[in-house]
Design a protein around this motif. Structure first.
Motif, PDB file in Angstrom:
ATOM      1  N   GLN A  83       0.909  -1.236  -0.097  1.00  0.00           N
ATOM      2  CA  GLN A  83      -0.052  -0.033   0.064  1.00  0.00           C
ATOM      3  C   GLN A  83       1.012   1.274  -0.074  1.00  0.00           C
ATOM      4  N   THR A  84       0.367   2.336  -0.529  1.00  0.00           N
ATOM      5  CA  THR A  84       0.912   3.887  -0.507  1.00  0.00           C
ATOM      6  C   THR A  84      -0.073   4.439   0.360  1.00  0.00           C
ATOM      7  N   THR A  85       0.260   5.807   0.421  1.00  0.00           N
ATOM      8  CA  THR A  85      -0.626   6.498   1.296  1.00  0.00           C
ATOM      9  C   THR A  85      -2.170   6.685   0.975  1.00  0.00           C
ATOM     10  N   ASP A  86      -2.410   6.451  -0.612  1.00  0.00           N
ATOM     11  CA  ASP A  86      -3.812   6.547  -0.849  1.00  0.00           C
ATOM     12  C   ASP A  86      -4.182   5.242  -1.828  1.00  0.00           C
ATOM     13  N   LYS A  87      -3.266   4.315  -1.863  1.00  0.00           N
ATOM     14  CA  LYS A  87      -3.720   3.177  -2.954  1.00  0.00           C
ATOM     15  C   LYS A  87      -3.149   1.904  -2.294  1.00  0.00           C
ATOM     16  N   LEU A  88      -4.267   0.858  -2.607  1.00  0.00           N
ATOM     17  CA  LEU A  88      -3.762  -0.440  -2.252  1.00  0.00           C
ATOM     18  C   LEU A  88      -3.495  -1.328  -3.441  1.00  0.00           C
ATOM     19  N   TYR A  89      -2.648  -2.184  -3.430  1.00  0.00           N
ATOM     20  CA  TYR A  89      -2.160  -2.953  -4.532  1.00  0.00           C
ATOM     21  C   TYR A  89      -2.069  -4.347  -4.273  1.00  0.00           C
ATOM     22  N   PHE A  90      -2.926  -5.467  -5.154  1.00  0.00           N
ATOM     23  CA  PHE A  90      -2.855  -6.706  -5.268  1.00  0.00           C
ATOM     24  C   PHE A  90      -1.724  -7.218  -6.597  1.00  0.00           C
ATOM     25  N   VAL A  91      -0.690  -7.606  -6.407  1.00  0.00           N
ATOM     26  CA  VAL A  91       0.003  -8.397  -7.264  1.00  0.00           C
ATOM     27  C   VAL A  91      -0.373  -9.928  -7.508  1.00  0.00           C
ATOM     28  N   LEU A  92      -1.279 -10.174  -8.599  1.00  0.00           N
ATOM     29  CA  LEU A  92      -1.861 -11.439  -9.007  1.00  0.00           C
ATOM     30  C   LEU A  92      -1.391 -11.966 -10.105  1.00  0.00           C
ATOM     31  N   ASP A  93      -1.459 -13.375 -10.097  1.00  0.00           N
ATOM     32  CA  ASP A  93      -1.269 -14.029 -11.603  1.00  0.00           C
ATOM     33  C   ASP A  93      -1.907 -13.386 -12.743  1.00  0.00           C
ATOM     34  N   PHE A  94      -1.411 -13.231 -13.966  1.00  0.00           N
ATOM     35  CA  PHE A  94      -2.036 -12.532 -15.015  1.00  0.00           C
ATOM     36  C   PHE A  94      -2.413 -13.740 -15.633  1.00  0.00           C
ATOM     37  N   ILE A  95      -3.875 -13.921 -15.970  1.00  0.00           N
ATOM     38  CA  ILE A  95      -4.622 -14.986 -16.549  1.00  0.00           C
ATOM     39  C   ILE A  95      -5.383 -13.975 -17.857  1.00  0.00           C
ATOM     40  N   ASN A  96      -4.981 -14.624 -19.052  1.00  0.00           N
ATOM     41  CA  ASN A  96      -5.264 -13.888 -20.178  1.00  0.00           C
ATOM     42  C   ASN A  96      -6.231 -14.470 -21.166  1.00  0.00           C
ATOM     43  N   GLY A  97      -6.601 -15.798 -20.670  1.00  0.00           N
ATOM     44  CA  GLY A  97      -7.523 -16.500 -21.649  1.00  0.00           C
ATOM     45  C   GLY A  97      -9.122 -15.815 -21.912  1.00  0.00           C
ATOM     46  N   GLY A  98      -9.163 -14.638 -21.057  1.00  0.00           N
ATOM     47  CA  GLY A  98     -10.550 -14.027 -20.966  1.00  0.00           C
ATOM     48  C   GLY A  98     -11.339 -14.679 -20.259  1.00  0.00           C
ATOM     49  N   GLU A  99     -12.604 -13.564 -19.669  1.00  0.00           N
ATOM     50  CA  GLU A  99     -13.686 -14.061 -18.940  1.00  0.00           C
ATOM     51  C   GLU A  99     -14.535 -14.950 -19.345  1.00  0.00           C
ATOM     52  N   LEU A 100     -15.026 -15.961 -18.659  1.00  0.00           N
ATOM     53  CA  LEU A 100     -15.959 -16.838 -19.266  1.00  0.00           C
ATOM     54  C   LEU A 100     -17.050 -16.257 -20.028  1.00  0.00           C
ATOM     55  N   PHE A 101     -17.342 -14.843 -19.262  1.00  0.00           N
ATOM     56  CA  PHE A 101     -18.645 -14.326 -19.719  1.00  0.00           C
ATOM     57  C   PHE A 101     -18.466 -13.613 -21.051  1.00  0.00           C
TER      58      PHE A 101
END
Length: 381
Positions: free
Chosen positions: A116-134
């Protein structure tokens, strides 16, 4: 013991600061990266933010490349002010806690770092690039039953794992279900998860997506992990027939359908598919499939008689569809509405316009304990 010692250190930021300085001194003069990696944390300037790949109520998701090794991640950046104004910090902390627990399951997105910084939160996640099921379901309208069965089996496995940790997912819907580059299911977005709910516990919070809300949630009655099995039935129905089971453009009519309208049988599905739909979409949660023995009931249903669950969870069953992905950073399966947007310069800066190193010392009262870095050699230093 050691555990109590570490707890005391973490509860005194000034003391922790001096210890980290000492470790950095040791690292500089002696060269022992393992000492530093225990205390290391990520920061925004460790990444090159390349593209916007998603938007939500509290912020955006970016494709980002880690500078020191060129690895790609999805970085979810949330605005603290918006979260606090809407009093949603509990949901955000729940998401962080669930992400930390789910790193071992093949069909759940993994968390690498949070900071986190003073004004933001950061999640560093797996990059999944096959697209949303939707995205794929909209394009094809419906899926053949074998394809739908494969996806539902992987989702059920993920939900069963969360339930084994006493976590109810509560918000299963196509937008939260991604495909990886091989075509396997990955569940994301754990902001509505409820921790500490065992099979005998209940909760009453009204949340979720209207099309998939279980009757007991609409009635504001106590509910348990069987709400996830209702959602699973709703997603299966939509994959087979193109719309959620009780859908109406009029939300009030849809709620009334969920509460009172019988499940109408439609042509085009096998008898075992109808059997599991009737079991999952049982309006009385105490009689719903999964209410007695949770995931074990689901996996034993005849609809899944062709599924070898061990092979499924080891990803030995070839996916029925492989997304068109050309590289690790291919974003062609993301909506151009997002990817054509400019990445804001402020992503690596605070409101005071100074580059920050978001360590545990910068936590504020609302997000204490948010920051996470694995105690391993996978360090940013």
């Amino acid at each position: 013991g050691l555990h109590e010692f570490i707890k005391r250190i973490v509860s005194h930021p000034q003391l922790l600061y001096y210890i980290i300085c000492l470790c950095n001194h040791i690292h500089f003069h002696i060269g022992n990266p393992k000492i530093v990696s225990f205390f290391s944390s990520a920061k925004p300037t460790d990444f090159d933010f390349l593209k916007v790949i998603g938007k939500g109520s509290f912020g955006k998701v970016f494709l980002a490349k880690r500078n020191h090794d060129g690895k790609y991640y999805a970085v979810k950046v949330l605005q603290k002010k918006v979260i606090l104004n809407r009093k949603e910090q509990k949901h955000i902390m729940a998401e962080r806690n669930v992400l930390l627990k789910n790193v071992k399951h093949p069909f759940l997105v993994g968390l690498h770092y949070s900071f986190q910084t003073t004004d933001k939160l950061y999640f560093v996640l797996d990059f999944i690039n096959g697209g949303e099921l939707f995205f794929h379901l909209q394009r094809e309208r419906t899926f053949p039953e074998p394809r739908a069965k494969f996806y539902i089996a992987e989702m059920a496995s993920a939900l069963g794992y969360l339930h084994s940790l006493n976590i109810v997912y509560r918000d299963l819907k196509p937008e939260n279900i991604l495909l990886d580059h091989e075509g396997h299911i990955i569940l994301t977005d754990f902001g509505l998860c409820k921790e500490g709910i065992s099979q005998t516990d209940t909760t009453t919070t009204f949340c979720g997506t209207p099309e998939y809300l279980a009757p007991e949630v609409l009635r504001k009655q106590p509910y348990d992990n069987t709400v996830d099995w209702w959602c699973l039935g709703s997603v299966l129905y939509e994959m087979l027939f193109g719309l959620p089971p009780f859908y109406s453009r009029d939300t009030h009519e849809m709620y009334d359908n969920i509460l009172h309208k019988p499940l109408a049988k439609r042509p085009g599905a096998s008898s075992t598919a109808w059997s599991i739909l009737q079991g999952l979409l049982e309006k009385d949660g105490t009689n719903r499939l999964g209410s007695r023995d949770d995931f074990n009931e689901i996996r034993a249903h005849s609809f899944f008689s062709s599924i070898n669950w061990d092979d499924l969870e080891q990803k030995k069953i070839p996916p029925p569809f492989i997304p068109n992905v050309s590289s690790y950073c291919d974003i062609s399966n993301f909506d151009p509405e997002f990817t054509e947007e400019m990445v804001p310069n402020s992503i690596c800066w605070t409101q005071e316009h100074s580059i920050v190193n978001a360590s545990v010392m910068e936590a504020d009262d609302a997000f204490v304990g948010f920051s996470y870095a694995p105690p391993s050699d996978d360090s940013f230093l």
